[in-house]
Scaffold this motif. Sequence first.
Motif, short mmCIF file in Angstrom:
data_model
loop_
_atom_site.label_atom_id
_atom_site.label_comp_id
_atom_site.label_asym_id
_atom_site.label_seq_id
_atom_site.Cartn_x
_atom_site.Cartn_y
_atom_site.Cartn_z
N CYS A 176 0.83 -1.20 0.00
CA CYS A 176 0.00 0.00 0.00
C CYS A 176 0.87 1.25 0.00
O CYS A 176 1.66 1.47 0.91
CB CYS A 176 -0.92 0.01 1.21
SG CYS A 176 -1.88 1.52 1.30
N ILE A 177 0.73 2.07 -1.04
CA ILE A 177 1.65 3.20 -1.17
C ILE A 177 1.26 4.35 -0.27
O ILE A 177 2.05 5.27 -0.08
CB ILE A 177 1.74 3.68 -2.63
CG1 ILE A 177 0.35 3.85 -3.20
CG2 ILE A 177 2.58 2.78 -3.44
CD1 ILE A 177 0.38 4.36 -4.58
N SER A 178 0.09 4.33 0.28
CA SER A 178 -0.21 5.42 1.19
C SER A 178 -0.31 4.91 2.63
O SER A 178 -0.82 5.63 3.49
CB SER A 178 -1.47 6.15 0.77
OG SER A 178 -2.47 5.23 0.43
N ASN A 179 0.18 3.73 2.86
CA ASN A 179 0.29 3.21 4.23
C ASN A 179 -1.02 3.28 4.98
O ASN A 179 -1.06 3.69 6.13
CB ASN A 179 1.31 4.03 5.02
CG ASN A 179 2.69 3.44 4.85
OD1 ASN A 179 2.81 2.26 4.49
ND2 ASN A 179 3.70 4.24 5.11
N CYS A 180 -2.09 2.89 4.36
CA CYS A 180 -3.35 3.05 5.06
C CYS A 180 -3.93 1.72 5.51
O CYS A 180 -4.93 1.71 6.20
CB CYS A 180 -4.34 3.83 4.21
SG CYS A 180 -4.72 3.05 2.66
N ILE A 181 -3.33 0.60 5.10
CA ILE A 181 -3.82 -0.69 5.58
C ILE A 181 -3.03 -1.07 6.83
O ILE A 181 -1.82 -0.90 6.90
CB ILE A 181 -3.63 -1.78 4.50
CG1 ILE A 181 -4.42 -1.42 3.25
CG2 ILE A 181 -4.06 -3.13 5.04
CD1 ILE A 181 -4.38 -2.47 2.19
N ARG A 182 -3.74 -1.50 7.83
CA ARG A 182 -3.07 -1.99 9.04
C ARG A 182 -3.61 -3.39 9.30
O ARG A 182 -4.82 -3.59 9.42
CB ARG A 182 -3.41 -1.07 10.22
CG ARG A 182 -2.77 -1.50 11.52
CD ARG A 182 -1.34 -0.97 11.62
NE ARG A 182 -0.70 -1.53 12.82
CZ ARG A 182 0.08 -2.61 12.77
NH1 ARG A 182 0.31 -3.22 11.62
NH2 ARG A 182 0.63 -3.08 13.87
N ILE A 183 -2.69 -4.37 9.36
CA ILE A 183 -3.12 -5.76 9.56
C ILE A 183 -2.34 -6.34 10.72
O ILE A 183 -1.16 -6.06 10.89
CB ILE A 183 -2.94 -6.59 8.27
CG1 ILE A 183 -3.35 -8.04 8.49
CG2 ILE A 183 -1.57 -6.49 7.71
CD1 ILE A 183 -3.45 -8.84 7.22
N ASP A 184 -3.02 -7.12 11.54
CA ASP A 184 -2.39 -7.82 12.65
C ASP A 184 -2.89 -9.25 12.62
O ASP A 184 -4.07 -9.48 12.37
CB ASP A 184 -2.76 -7.15 13.98
CG ASP A 184 -1.54 -7.05 14.87
OD1 ASP A 184 -0.55 -7.75 14.55
OD2 ASP A 184 -1.59 -6.31 15.86
N THR A 185 -1.96 -10.20 12.86
CA THR A 185 -2.38 -11.61 12.80
C THR A 185 -1.97 -12.30 14.08
O THR A 185 -1.08 -11.83 14.80
CB THR A 185 -1.73 -12.33 11.61
OG1 THR A 185 -0.33 -12.08 11.64
CG2 THR A 185 -2.31 -11.86 10.30
N ARG A 204 -6.91 8.12 3.84
CA ARG A 204 -5.60 8.16 3.20
C ARG A 204 -5.58 7.39 1.89
O ARG A 204 -4.76 7.67 1.03
CB ARG A 204 -4.57 7.55 4.14
CG ARG A 204 -4.30 8.34 5.37
CD ARG A 204 -3.21 7.64 6.16
NE ARG A 204 -1.99 7.54 5.40
CZ ARG A 204 -0.89 8.22 5.66
NH1 ARG A 204 -0.87 9.04 6.68
NH2 ARG A 204 0.18 8.08 4.93
N CYS A 205 -6.46 6.40 1.79
CA CYS A 205 -6.45 5.52 0.62
C CYS A 205 -6.64 6.35 -0.65
O CYS A 205 -7.47 7.25 -0.69
CB CYS A 205 -7.57 4.50 0.74
SG CYS A 205 -7.75 3.46 -0.70
N ILE A 206 -5.83 6.07 -1.67
CA ILE A 206 -6.00 6.78 -2.92
C ILE A 206 -6.69 5.89 -3.95
O ILE A 206 -6.75 6.23 -5.12
CB ILE A 206 -4.65 7.26 -3.47
CG1 ILE A 206 -3.71 6.08 -3.65
CG2 ILE A 206 -4.04 8.31 -2.56
CD1 ILE A 206 -2.49 6.41 -4.46
#
Lengths: 204, 326
Positions: A102-111, A130-132
Amino acid sequence: MNNEQFNDRNVSNDYFLVDIEDYPTDGWGKFKRVIKRSFRGELFVGLWVVLREMIRFDIHTVKYPEEKMPIGPRYRAVHEMKRLWESDTERCIGCGLCEKICISNCIRIDTKIDENSRKEVSEYSINLGRCIFCGYCAEVCPELAITHGGEYENASDQREHFVMYEDMLTPLDKMKAATQLEFEGFGAITPHEDERVKKTPLAY
Amino acid sequence: METAYLIETVIKIVVILLIFSALAGIGTYFERKVLAFMQRRLGPMNVGPFGLLQVAADGIKLFTKEDIVPSGVVARIFKIAPVITAATAFMAAAAIPFLPSFTLFGYEVHPIVADINIGILYILGIMGVGLYGPLLGGMASANKFALISAARGAAVFISYEVVTGLSILAPIMMVGSLSLIDFNEYQISNGWIVFAQPVAFILFWIAAFAETGRTPFHLIANDHEIIDGFGTEYSGMRWGLFAIGEYANMFFISFVISLLFLGGYGDGSLLGALALLGKVAFFFFFFLWTRAAWPDVRPDQLMWLCWKVLMPIAVINIVITGIVMM
Ligand code: SF4
Ligand code: SF4
């Protein structure tokens, strides 16, 4: 290779070259042009065109909130998380590629590791502020899990506007009814495109 | 007698003010609808049936908006300018006979505030004064676009006012009076002036577009070049006064054209009155029609048109009329 098929444009006869006169250079030429333009009635042609449209009353307005245009299958709007057709379980394997790309660093994932020692997504959110909507996440996903949906009405009263995993996930009743839609995505052709495509008289 | 006359005049003034302020509002509605239909749109649709209450919504908006007087403006002139536009538009209406005289409850009503013997001269003069609205408003605004607009306003003013005056000189020579009622009477016996003076009619019509600042001579407040020109810094009801003045002017000039050239209300029967309203409606519609169809001219083109084309034609027209009348 034989280009004949491509060079035969086979266009309709509606196309014609516009006859453009030379620009007058001397005063007499300009004067003649003024006279010609004044008495050729071009102004009335314009008046007639708009009056004709008014009489025809061929209105093209889409009354937006009540009516909506269908959107193309390539359209990249708010994300969706798909389920597997076979088992109705989530497709996402928590690989984290989408977060990485993700180029705008808007996904946050935790597993985390669940009780069956399988990787499980515990947190997943996308900050739509932030998502484009570049579509990289959907393109990189190896499981076709994260995709784009058609929901484009995502106005919000603040900049940070998160969409969570549960909200994106296809609801189970939709899976039961087998109405989950696949994202056709990149390069998908708009429906009825064949009828609409036209040849133009431009040479290759 | 004096008191009765006074009361009658005041009532007439109030009625005209109310009717034409309302018409100015409804005029904006028609303008939006007509422009929309010509551009294959629907126009206002959501407020009331077919968007009819849009006028009320706009009115509420304009009245309740904050009245902003920006810093740096010449406050007094800035505040008075919109009033000039609206007031002069309505003052000009004083000499226009809106309908033939009719009898109401046994009392003969002349729907004209003051039948002065210099009617048309008065109307054109007052309408000319109306240009001080944009001019002063634009210069007092401390805004580049408003200033450009004021300069254009002055340039336009000196151009078209010549054409207006000269073009109606020929009909005035024929009628021998400046009163619009006399014009009407003359046309009952001698046929419409437009047939005798087609050139003057077209010239006056063209000048009317410049007078009211409508497309194709909308250059005083061209949105795509100078935002709203003199109106850029105005908000709320001050801007609304400019708008009311503009639309009232359109109606009044439509009345003037119909009365001057197209036979006015004819013999004064009900049919004649309706015909007058029909003519006015056509001219008003034409103002909207051209806005949808025609491009705007540049200031230099307008001046070129007025001084080098229309003015000579008007002068030639006067000379020919004079020779024919001799
Ligand atoms: S569409 Fe692009 S910006 Fe939005 S979440 Fe996916 S990769 Fe990030
Ligand atoms: S959505 Fe796709 S790319 Fe993102 S973590 Fe899940 S499987 Fe990996």
